[in-house]
Motif scaffolding. Structure first.
Motif, PDB file in Angstrom:
ATOM      1  N   LEU A 289       0.794  -1.231   0.000  1.00 19.90           N
ATOM      2  CA  LEU A 289       0.000   0.000   0.000  1.00 19.90           C
ATOM      3  C   LEU A 289       0.831   1.288   0.000  1.00 19.90           C
ATOM      4  CD1 LEU A 289      -2.767  -1.113   2.512  1.00 19.90           C
ATOM      5  CD2 LEU A 289      -2.947  -0.943   0.024  1.00 19.90           C
ATOM      6  N   THR A 290       2.112   1.198  -0.336  1.00 20.61           N
ATOM      7  CA  THR A 290       2.950   2.394  -0.318  1.00 20.61           C
ATOM      8  C   THR A 290       2.626   3.357  -1.457  1.00 20.61           C
ATOM      9  OG1 THR A 290       4.673   1.266  -1.566  1.00 20.61           O
ATOM     10  CG2 THR A 290       4.905   1.282   0.845  1.00 20.61           C
ATOM     11  N   HIS A 291       1.810   2.936  -2.408  1.00 16.01           N
ATOM     12  CA  HIS A 291       1.498   3.804  -3.553  1.00 16.01           C
ATOM     13  C   HIS A 291       0.067   4.324  -3.533  1.00 16.01           C
ATOM     14  CE1 HIS A 291       5.345   2.784  -5.224  1.00 16.01           C
ATOM     15  NE2 HIS A 291       5.060   1.503  -5.150  1.00 16.01           N
ATOM     16  N   THR A 292      -0.701   3.944  -2.540  1.00 16.01           N
ATOM     17  CA  THR A 292      -2.102   4.366  -2.518  1.00 16.01           C
ATOM     18  C   THR A 292      -2.241   5.839  -2.141  1.00 16.01           C
ATOM     19  OG1 THR A 292      -4.341   3.853  -1.758  1.00 16.01           O
ATOM     20  CG2 THR A 292      -2.600   3.725  -0.113  1.00 16.01           C
ATOM     21  N   ASN A 293      -3.240   6.471  -2.744  1.00 11.83           N
ATOM     22  CA  ASN A 293      -3.576   7.839  -2.331  1.00 11.83           C
ATOM     23  C   ASN A 293      -5.052   7.918  -1.969  1.00 11.83           C
ATOM     24  OD1 ASN A 293      -4.688   7.688  -4.855  1.00 11.83           O
ATOM     25  ND2 ASN A 293      -3.715   9.526  -5.655  1.00 11.83           N
ATOM     26  N   ASN A 294      -5.664   6.750  -1.796  1.00 13.72           N
ATOM     27  CA  ASN A 294      -7.067   6.667  -1.411  1.00 13.72           C
ATOM     28  C   ASN A 294      -7.188   7.093   0.060  1.00 13.72           C
ATOM     29  OD1 ASN A 294      -9.480   5.564  -0.231  1.00 13.72           O
ATOM     30  ND2 ASN A 294      -9.720   4.305  -2.070  1.00 13.72           N
ATOM     31  N   PRO A 295      -7.903   8.218   0.317  1.00 14.25           N
ATOM     32  CA  PRO A 295      -7.989   8.740   1.691  1.00 14.25           C
ATOM     33  C   PRO A 295      -8.540   7.736   2.705  1.00 14.25           C
ATOM     34  CG  PRO A 295      -8.869  10.342   0.135  1.00 14.25           C
ATOM     35  CD  PRO A 295      -8.607   9.071  -0.633  1.00 14.25           C
ATOM     36  N   GLU A 296      -9.512   6.914   2.294  1.00 13.87           N
ATOM     37  CA  GLU A 296     -10.082   5.938   3.234  1.00 13.87           C
ATOM     38  C   GLU A 296      -9.045   4.883   3.613  1.00 13.87           C
ATOM     39  OE1 GLU A 296     -11.924   6.548   0.217  1.00 13.87           O
ATOM     40  OE2 GLU A 296     -13.123   8.087   1.218  1.00 13.87           O
ATOM     41  N   ILE A 297      -8.275   4.440   2.622  1.00  8.80           N
ATOM     42  CA  ILE A 297      -7.247   3.425   2.894  1.00  8.80           C
ATOM     43  C   ILE A 297      -6.139   4.034   3.759  1.00  8.80           C
ATOM     44  CG2 ILE A 297      -5.452   1.980   1.851  1.00  8.80           C
ATOM     45  CD1 ILE A 297      -7.393   1.494  -0.487  1.00  8.80           C
ATOM     46  N   ILE A 298      -5.749   5.263   3.460  1.00  8.39           N
ATOM     47  CA  ILE A 298      -4.719   5.934   4.269  1.00  8.39           C
ATOM     48  C   ILE A 298      -5.190   6.027   5.719  1.00  8.39           C
ATOM     49  CG2 ILE A 298      -3.444   8.097   4.659  1.00  8.39           C
ATOM     50  CD1 ILE A 298      -2.476   6.586   2.179  1.00  8.39           C
ATOM     51  N   GLN A 299      -6.454   6.390   5.936  1.00  5.49           N
ATOM     52  CA  GLN A 299      -6.972   6.484   7.310  1.00  5.49           C
ATOM     53  C   GLN A 299      -6.964   5.124   8.007  1.00  5.49           C
ATOM     54  OE1 GLN A 299      -7.445   9.152   9.234  1.00  5.49           O
ATOM     55  NE2 GLN A 299      -6.683  10.227   7.441  1.00  5.49           N
TER      56      GLN A 299
ATOM     57  N   ILE B  85      -0.204  12.883   0.888  1.00  7.28           N
ATOM     58  CA  ILE B  85      -1.141  12.361   1.900  1.00  7.28           C
ATOM     59  C   ILE B  85      -1.130  13.251   3.137  1.00  7.28           C
ATOM     60  CG2 ILE B  85      -1.049   9.972   1.042  1.00  7.28           C
ATOM     61  CD1 ILE B  85       0.898   9.348   3.386  1.00  7.28           C
ATOM     62  N   LEU B  86      -0.632  14.473   2.954  1.00  8.26           N
ATOM     63  CA  LEU B  86      -0.506  15.411   4.070  1.00  8.26           C
ATOM     64  C   LEU B  86      -1.833  15.624   4.791  1.00  8.26           C
ATOM     65  CD1 LEU B  86       1.195  17.422   5.710  1.00  8.26           C
ATOM     66  CD2 LEU B  86       0.672  19.139   3.979  1.00  8.26           C
ATOM     67  N   GLU B  87      -2.900  15.818   4.046  1.00  5.62           N
ATOM     68  CA  GLU B  87      -4.212  16.076   4.664  1.00  5.62           C
ATOM     69  C   GLU B  87      -4.631  14.931   5.573  1.00  5.62           C
ATOM     70  OE1 GLU B  87      -8.773  16.757   3.158  1.00  5.62           O
ATOM     71  OE2 GLU B  87      -7.163  17.543   1.897  1.00  5.62           O
ATOM     72  N   GLN B  88      -4.450  13.703   5.109  1.00  6.64           N
ATOM     73  CA  GLN B  88      -4.835  12.540   5.928  1.00  6.64           C
ATOM     74  C   GLN B  88      -3.945  12.427   7.168  1.00  6.64           C
ATOM     75  OE1 GLN B  88      -4.318  12.038   2.454  1.00  6.64           O
ATOM     76  NE2 GLN B  88      -6.493  12.226   2.043  1.00  6.64           N
ATOM     77  N   LEU B  89      -2.647  12.725   7.004  1.00  4.64           N
ATOM     78  CA  LEU B  89      -1.737  12.651   8.148  1.00  4.64           C
ATOM     79  C   LEU B  89      -2.092  13.709   9.191  1.00  4.64           C
ATOM     80  CD1 LEU B  89       1.622  11.971   6.277  1.00  4.64           C
ATOM     81  CD2 LEU B  89       0.326  10.360   7.691  1.00  4.64           C
ATOM     82  N   ILE B  90      -2.364  14.928   8.743  1.00  2.00           N
ATOM     83  CA  ILE B  90      -2.741  15.991   9.687  1.00  2.00           C
ATOM     84  C   ILE B  90      -4.037  15.628  10.405  1.00  2.00           C
ATOM     85  CG2 ILE B  90      -3.546  18.388   9.833  1.00  2.00           C
ATOM     86  CD1 ILE B  90      -1.271  19.106   7.917  1.00  2.00           C
ATOM     87  N   TYR B  91      -4.953  15.006   9.688  1.00  2.00           N
ATOM     88  CA  TYR B  91      -6.192  14.544  10.309  1.00  2.00           C
ATOM     89  C   TYR B  91      -5.868  13.544  11.433  1.00  2.00           C
ATOM     90  CZ  TYR B  91     -10.924  12.696  10.738  1.00  2.00           C
ATOM     91  OH  TYR B  91     -12.146  12.296  11.216  1.00  2.00           O
ATOM     92  N   GLY B  92      -4.839  12.722  11.224  1.00  3.56           N
ATOM     93  CA  GLY B  92      -4.417  11.743  12.232  1.00  3.56           C
ATOM     94  C   GLY B  92      -3.906  12.389  13.510  1.00  3.56           C
ATOM     95  N   LEU B  93      -3.417  13.628  13.410  1.00  7.04           N
ATOM     96  CA  LEU B  93      -2.923  14.328  14.599  1.00  7.04           C
ATOM     97  C   LEU B  93      -4.041  14.672  15.575  1.00  7.04           C
ATOM     98  CD1 LEU B  93      -0.377  16.864  13.039  1.00  7.04           C
ATOM     99  CD2 LEU B  93       0.106  14.642  14.100  1.00  7.04           C
ATOM    100  N   LYS B  94      -5.264  14.607  15.108  1.00  2.02           N
ATOM    101  CA  LYS B  94      -6.417  14.936  15.949  1.00  2.02           C
ATOM    102  C   LYS B  94      -7.107  13.681  16.482  1.00  2.02           C
ATOM    103  CE  LYS B  94      -7.178  19.180  13.302  1.00  2.02           C
ATOM    104  NZ  LYS B  94      -5.949  19.180  12.543  1.00  2.02           N
ATOM    105  N   ASN B  95      -6.524  12.532  16.212  1.00  3.95           N
ATOM    106  CA  ASN B  95      -7.120  11.266  16.623  1.00  3.95           C
ATOM    107  C   ASN B  95      -7.179  11.171  18.145  1.00  3.95           C
ATOM    108  OD1 ASN B  95      -7.212   8.222  17.200  1.00  3.95           O
ATOM    109  ND2 ASN B  95      -7.489   8.309  14.984  1.00  3.95           N
ATOM    110  N   GLU B  96      -8.171  10.441  18.619  1.00  2.07           N
ATOM    111  CA  GLU B  96      -8.359  10.217  20.052  1.00  2.07           C
ATOM    112  C   GLU B  96      -7.191   9.433  20.662  1.00  2.07           C
ATOM    113  OE1 GLU B  96     -11.570   7.353  21.924  1.00  2.07           O
ATOM    114  OE2 GLU B  96     -12.510   9.135  21.076  1.00  2.07           O
ATOM    115  N   SER B  97      -6.577   8.566  19.866  1.00  2.00           N
ATOM    116  CA  SER B  97      -5.497   7.704  20.354  1.00  2.00           C
ATOM    117  C   SER B  97      -4.166   8.452  20.429  1.00  2.00           C
ATOM    118  CB  SER B  97      -5.338   6.504  19.417  1.00  2.00           C
ATOM    119  OG  SER B  97      -4.093   5.877  19.638  1.00  2.00           O
ATOM    120  N   LYS B  98      -3.548   8.392  21.606  1.00  2.00           N
ATOM    121  CA  LYS B  98      -2.243   9.038  21.767  1.00  2.00           C
ATOM    122  C   LYS B  98      -1.199   8.377  20.873  1.00  2.00           C
ATOM    123  CE  LYS B  98      -0.642   6.279  25.633  1.00  2.00           C
ATOM    124  NZ  LYS B  98      -0.358   6.180  27.035  1.00  2.00           N
TER     125      LYS B  98
END
Length: 162
Positions: free
Chosen positions: A8-18, A46-59
């Motif tokens: 999956l290193t080539h995917t840009n599908n936002p759902e898969i990245i999440q 995939i910057l947008e998906q990664l930044i979204y991950g910074l707001k995740n409930e999980s530390k």
């Protein structure tokens, strides 16, 4: 899971990245390592998906995504990483300080100096090392704080400021 992640290193599908990012919460360190590699090696934006991950409930997710952003040299994420220097989790703060040092940015210098007085000793080490990486001077009060903690790791870090 490991074999699938490697493909999956080539995917840009936002759902898969999440879904990949969510695996940073997995108990298996091998899976977390593979998640890191998969996201780090992904050449897509995939910057947008990664930044979204910074707001995740999980530390764990917040912490490890911070490291991915730093290692991908995503300077556009600096303001979001700075926010994590006030996170309730010591792990997240440690990673945020480290990421700022890795990105070698002067943005967040104030937060790095505040990190010298963090309640988490690993966060203190990370903030001090980050300050040395960006070449910022530390005050006498900060030096005294690092000496007060009297930890071998701090002696190594203090050498960077001499």
């Amino acid at each position: 899971k490991l074999d699938v992640l490697q493909t999956l290193t080539h995917t840009n599908n936002p759902e898969i990245i999440q879904e990949i990012i969510e695996l940073f919460d997995n108990d298996d360190i091998e899976i977390r390592g593979e998640v890191f590699s998969t996201l780090f090696l992904n050449k897509n934006n995939i910057l947008e998906q990664l930044i979204y991950g910074l707001k995740n409930e999980s530390k764990n997710i917040r912490a490890y995504v911070t490291l991915v952003l730093a290692n991908r040299n995503e300077k556009e994420s600096i303001q979001e990483i700075i926010k994590l220097t006030n996170d309730s989790s010591g792990l997240v703060r440690t990673c945020a300080y480290g990421a700022l040092g890795h990105l070698q940015t002067k943005e967040g210098t104030k937060e790095l100096h505040e990190g010298i007085f963090d309640s988490n000793i690993e966060a203190v080490k990370s903030a001090a090392y980050a300050l040395s990486r960006i070449g910022d001077k530390i005050s006498q009060k900060e030096i005294e704080e690092l000496h007060r903690l009297d930890n071998l790791g701090f002696e190594k870090i203090l050498k960077f400021f001499n």
